[in-house]
Write an enzyme that holds these catalytic residues in place. Structure first.
Site, PDB file in Angstrom:
ATOM      1  N   CYS A  69       0.834  -1.201   0.000  1.00 30.45           N
ATOM      2  CA  CYS A  69       0.000   0.000   0.000  1.00 30.45           C
ATOM      3  C   CYS A  69       0.872   1.256   0.000  1.00 30.45           C
ATOM      4  O   CYS A  69       1.482   1.602   1.015  1.00 30.45           O
ATOM      5  CB  CYS A  69      -0.923   0.018   1.222  1.00 30.45           C
ATOM      6  SG  CYS A  69      -2.237  -1.197   1.140  1.00 30.45           S
ATOM      7  N   LEU A  70       0.930   1.911  -1.134  1.00 29.95           N
ATOM      8  CA  LEU A  70       1.676   3.154  -1.286  1.00 29.95           C
ATOM      9  C   LEU A  70       0.911   4.079  -2.224  1.00 29.95           C
ATOM     10  O   LEU A  70       0.412   3.642  -3.272  1.00 29.95           O
ATOM     11  CB  LEU A  70       3.068   2.889  -1.871  1.00 29.95           C
ATOM     12  CG  LEU A  70       4.181   2.465  -0.923  1.00 29.95           C
ATOM     13  CD1 LEU A  70       5.427   2.106  -1.717  1.00 29.95           C
ATOM     14  CD2 LEU A  70       4.497   3.572   0.080  1.00 29.95           C
TER      15      LEU A  70
END
Length: 477
Positions: A93-94
């Site tokens: 998750c970025l």
């Protein structure tokens, strides 16, 4: 496949190679640079300390308009969530990857690339990863930070180091349903042999058990097989690199185990964070006694590999292998280079006239801590050099930040196929005035503490180095 995309990736890969990072590594096939594997070693002074974490990067046809798909591969075959932003299923998750909404200005743009992606992932491996979870980043209660860190420290060693290296070496391990490995014992079996204790397992095939063709295989849960089956094997792209890093960081791993085992007893269950649920969590129990033994077995197996290379080299020489001729030619050229140029106070020789076993002596720099010292280094080559890099070790005592207590140097080389560059890189550790300040290169814990400590500690470091120089001469009497 767009030529513009290929050119863009080629440019990024070229820039990456010109600015090597001690903690970021890439592997790719020139025929398919749309699919790249990366390895990140965890930052020192974090729960991920010098762990080996792999990721796959799959680039789309419209790159860099669209970001690549990034998947975490070091997840205990989909069972362990190493970070609030690195899921057990591999999702990372970025905001720059479009997998998290983030704040304004943090989204993907064509200005981003391979390096910025890897650095962003590495930044997730902080000293307080618990704070990465939204809603907990500003939480006043800090009592949960260390329990969460403790299990990551344990699993970093167990999964990203022990499980990983055992897979590369074919050391037998059974994988239990909760991802835990059985205790290992060095008392009844030699290092490197299948020594996993029997027990009730969900997946009973031992890691490293040879198949019908004699190739070690890795047991993985069927549901994750397409995703993870090739992530740990003796032919993994990072296998050789991982072994060399392990030898350099072995003392640090054991030191971390010694420190952590005093804080938490074996058999204690992991803390469960409020954001961990279902299959997206990190469950298990602490077992540092077992991990310490497993590290010992791994180190012995890697060292035995090096000894086996020397034994096998007789056959490589007898068959007049191409590499045998290549190394002999390099030796003659390098020896002549140092003789003609009197460069760097280095003397090179072959051990028993074997082109696969080199030894060179570094003469300490005048007016330095190593003045008067004579430091002998051995390099053992494999028949597939440079695909497999040489195993290097100081034969004489060496007290240095970048050299382990048993003589393994941490160094980077500009040209991996040229032995002279290896010799120059290793020699520079002794001949340069100041060591690197990068903590990921500090493989002698005590030396680093003294060198970067108080004035009195720095003086103690200097004294130890001078004693080392004096002792080195005894080996040439």
């Amino acid at each position: 496949m767009s030529n513009a995309v290929i050119l863009r990736l080629q440019k990024e890969l070229s820039e990456f190679s010109k600015n090597p990072d001690h903690q970021l590594f890439l592997h790719y096939d020139d025929s398919d640079i749309m699919n790249i594997k990366a390895m990140i070693t965890g930052p020192p002074d974090t729960p991920y300390c010098l762990g080996q974490f792999e990721f796959s990067l799959q680039f789309p046809q419209d790159y860099p308009t669209t970001p690549p798909k990034v998947l975490a591969l070091t997840t205990n075959h989909g069972r362990s969530r190493f970070n609030p932003n690195i899921y057990a299923g591999g999702k990372v998750c970025l905001s720059i990857l479009g997998t998290w909404h983030g704040n304004a200005g943090e989204q993907w743009s064509s200005a981003h690339g391979i390096t910025s992606i890897l650095l962003s992932i590495q930044s997730l491996m902080s000293d307080k990863p618990y704070r990465n979870e939204p809603g907990h980043d500003q939480e006043k209660d800090s009592s949960k930070l260390e329990p969460y860190n403790q299990k990551i420290r344990h699993e970093t060693i167990r999964i990203s180091i022990c499980d990983r290296l055992e897979g590369f070496l074919g050391i037998g391990q059974k994988v239990l349903l909760n991802g835990q490995s059985p205790d290992m014992s060095t008392s009844s079996s030699p290092a490197g042999s299948p020594i996993a204790k029997s027990g009730s397992t969900a997946f009973a095939t031992p890691v490293g058990t040879p198949n019908s063709s004699g190739t070690p295989v890795v047991s993985t849960p069927t549901i994750f097989e397409p995703l993870y089956a090739s992530t740990v094997s003796h032919k993994d792209e990072f296998s050789d690199l991982s072994k060399r890093l392990f030898l350099a960081y072995y003392d640090i791993y054991q030191h971390n185990i010694e420190v952590e085992s005093k804080k938490v007893a074996d058999g204690t269950a992991f803390y469960k964070a409020p954001f961990e649920f279902g299959g997206n969590k990190m469950d298990g129990t602490f077992g540092y006694t077992s991990l310490a033994k497993r590290l010992e077995v791994i180190k012995a197996a890697i060292e035995r590999e090096t000894t086996e290379w020397i034994a096998e080299s007789a056959e490589w020489i007898k068959s007049s292998s191409r590499m045998s001729s290549n190394l002999l030619r390099q030796y003659e050229q390098i020896r002549e280079y140092y003789r003609e140029n009197n460069a760097g106070g280095v003397e090179v020789e072959l051990v028993d006239n074997n082109p696969f076993v080199w030894a060179f002596t570094i003469i300490g720099k005048p007016m330095s801590n190593y003045d008067g010292g004579m430091f002998k280094v051995q390099m053992v080559f494999h028949n597939t050099f440079p695909d497999i890099q040489p195993r290097v070790k100081f034969v004489t005592p060496m007290y240095h930040i970048h050299v382990t207590t048993d003589g393994v140097p941490f160094y980077t080389v500009e040209r991996q196929d040229d032995v002279r560059y290896h010799i120059q890189a290793i020699s520079s550790l002794v001949l340069e005035d100041e060591p690197s300040t990068n903590p990921s290169t500090h493989v002698n814990i005590q030396a680093a503490k003294l060198h970067f400590g108080t004035k009195d500690q720095r003086r103690e470091y200097n004294r130890n180095a001078r004693r080392c120089a004096s002792r080195s001469i005894e080996y040439f009497d």
